[in-house]
Design a protein around this motif. Sequence first.
Motif, PDB file in Angstrom:
ATOM      1  N   LYS A  67     -75.910-121.220 -34.334  1.00 44.74           N
ATOM      2  CA  LYS A  67     -75.644-122.607 -34.993  1.00 44.74           C
ATOM      3  C   LYS A  67     -76.611-123.226 -35.701  1.00 44.74           C
ATOM      4  O   LYS A  67     -77.816-122.271 -36.343  1.00 44.74           O
ATOM      5  CB  LYS A  67     -76.446-124.005 -33.952  1.00 44.74           C
ATOM      6  N   PRO A  68     -76.478-123.218 -37.638  1.00 44.73           N
ATOM      7  CA  PRO A  68     -77.352-123.432 -38.779  1.00 44.73           C
ATOM      8  C   PRO A  68     -78.507-124.566 -38.482  1.00 44.73           C
ATOM      9  O   PRO A  68     -78.116-125.555 -37.826  1.00 44.73           O
ATOM     10  CB  PRO A  68     -76.292-123.857 -39.617  1.00 44.73           C
ATOM     11  N   LYS A  78     -72.740-137.144 -41.521  1.00 49.31           N
ATOM     12  CA  LYS A  78     -71.576-136.383 -41.945  1.00 49.31           C
ATOM     13  C   LYS A  78     -71.844-135.510 -43.384  1.00 49.31           C
ATOM     14  O   LYS A  78     -71.359-133.906 -43.120  1.00 49.31           O
ATOM     15  CB  LYS A  78     -70.403-136.808 -41.983  1.00 49.31           C
ATOM     16  N   GLU A  79     -72.640-135.701 -44.030  1.00 50.84           N
ATOM     17  CA  GLU A  79     -72.482-134.877 -45.197  1.00 50.84           C
ATOM     18  C   GLU A  79     -73.783-134.613 -45.126  1.00 50.84           C
ATOM     19  O   GLU A  79     -73.743-132.769 -45.907  1.00 50.84           O
ATOM     20  CB  GLU A  79     -72.840-135.868 -46.412  1.00 50.84           C
ATOM     21  N   ARG A  80     -74.680-134.399 -44.674  1.00 54.22           N
ATOM     22  CA  ARG A  80     -75.538-133.195 -44.377  1.00 54.22           C
ATOM     23  C   ARG A  80     -75.292-132.190 -43.386  1.00 54.22           C
ATOM     24  O   ARG A  80     -75.323-130.886 -43.363  1.00 54.22           O
ATOM     25  CB  ARG A  80     -76.568-134.109 -43.192  1.00 54.22           C
ATOM     26  N   ARG A  98     -73.088-126.268 -42.550  1.00 59.25           N
ATOM     27  CA  ARG A  98     -72.387-125.455 -42.765  1.00 59.25           C
ATOM     28  C   ARG A  98     -71.924-124.252 -44.165  1.00 59.25           C
ATOM     29  O   ARG A  98     -71.694-123.703 -44.240  1.00 59.25           O
ATOM     30  CB  ARG A  98     -70.613-125.779 -41.591  1.00 59.25           C
ATOM     31  N   ALA A  99     -71.631-125.539 -44.700  1.00 57.96           N
ATOM     32  CA  ALA A  99     -71.634-124.821 -46.135  1.00 57.96           C
ATOM     33  C   ALA A  99     -72.457-123.887 -46.446  1.00 57.96           C
ATOM     34  O   ALA A  99     -71.976-122.466 -47.118  1.00 57.96           O
ATOM     35  CB  ALA A  99     -71.000-125.787 -47.391  1.00 57.96           C
ATOM     36  N   LEU A 133     -74.165-117.654 -46.973  1.00 59.99           N
ATOM     37  CA  LEU A 133     -75.540-116.646 -46.814  1.00 59.99           C
ATOM     38  C   LEU A 133     -74.682-116.150 -45.846  1.00 59.99           C
ATOM     39  O   LEU A 133     -75.116-114.598 -46.497  1.00 59.99           O
ATOM     40  CB  LEU A 133     -76.253-117.971 -45.966  1.00 59.99           C
ATOM     41  N   ARG A 134     -74.009-116.460 -45.445  1.00 60.62           N
ATOM     42  CA  ARG A 134     -73.554-114.952 -44.546  1.00 60.62           C
ATOM     43  C   ARG A 134     -72.925-114.152 -45.263  1.00 60.62           C
ATOM     44  O   ARG A 134     -72.671-112.683 -44.805  1.00 60.62           O
ATOM     45  CB  ARG A 134     -73.276-115.351 -42.999  1.00 60.62           C
TER      46      ARG A 134
END
Length: 280
Positions: A182-183, A262-264, A269-270, A275-276
């Motif tokens: 989980k990020p 919601k935006e956070r 996730r983005a 990064l991955r």
Amino acid sequence: MGKGKASRDTRCVETALSDLTTPVVDLAVEQAREVAQEPSVEGFHQIRITMRILLTLWWFYRPLTDSREFTRHRTIYKSIANAAGKARDFDILVELLRLQGKCTSASTPEISAARNAAVDAGKEVLSPLSIQMQLGQILSQTSANLTSRHSCHQLRDFADKRVAKSEKQLHKQIAQALRVKKPDLAALHDVRKLAKKTRYLLELLEPVLSRGHRSTLIRIKKTLKPLGELNDVVVSEMLLRDNPSFLSATDRPKKIRHWFKKERKRRLRASACLLRKDWS
């Protein structure tokens, strides 16, 4: 660029401090003058960036400086950056609310008043004369201390080692951030700080490094964009939480809180996904 790499830079890092730092100090003073005349969103942003560049330069010189002096100078740089940052943070909040159509006529004066208070509180710290005196004294004192040691570390060799150390720290933090399923917000924030430090080092020292780092710099800039957007939302959420009057003055506080949450999560996730994709 090829010509710049053809001949080895034989300067000592001890005597190169002024060459590296004076242009940044002059820029900070000029930015302070502009902000004093017009306290704009971009003006505060640029001062904060310049202070971070100076913080990076002092990290670069950390192995050659006294620990107590390093800490004192770092505190001064941070105080200037924070003074500019507080006003800038309110500007970001307003911009996010306006872009998403969540800012009502009632909430804007509340935030503007707080932003103006932050500007007034930081006027002394951000005054051109204060910045010129403080940064000039730090540069003069540090330069004198370095040259009094009568030692000579080759600038290119020293720069290669410090850049390698910064890149290693960044890669280690990225690996740590990607190990969790989980990020993790705190881990990504640490990635952002180290990525910015490495970016500034590469941009400042590129002419003296023994090899090019263009691909790394491009990848870092790409990574920093979503991380910066995530940070904007997180900081704005904190301002709303710490200043209940901002929300109580609106007719839809629950909707605003919901949108930020919601935006956070979306930006979190983005950022983790990019990064991955780019660093795994």
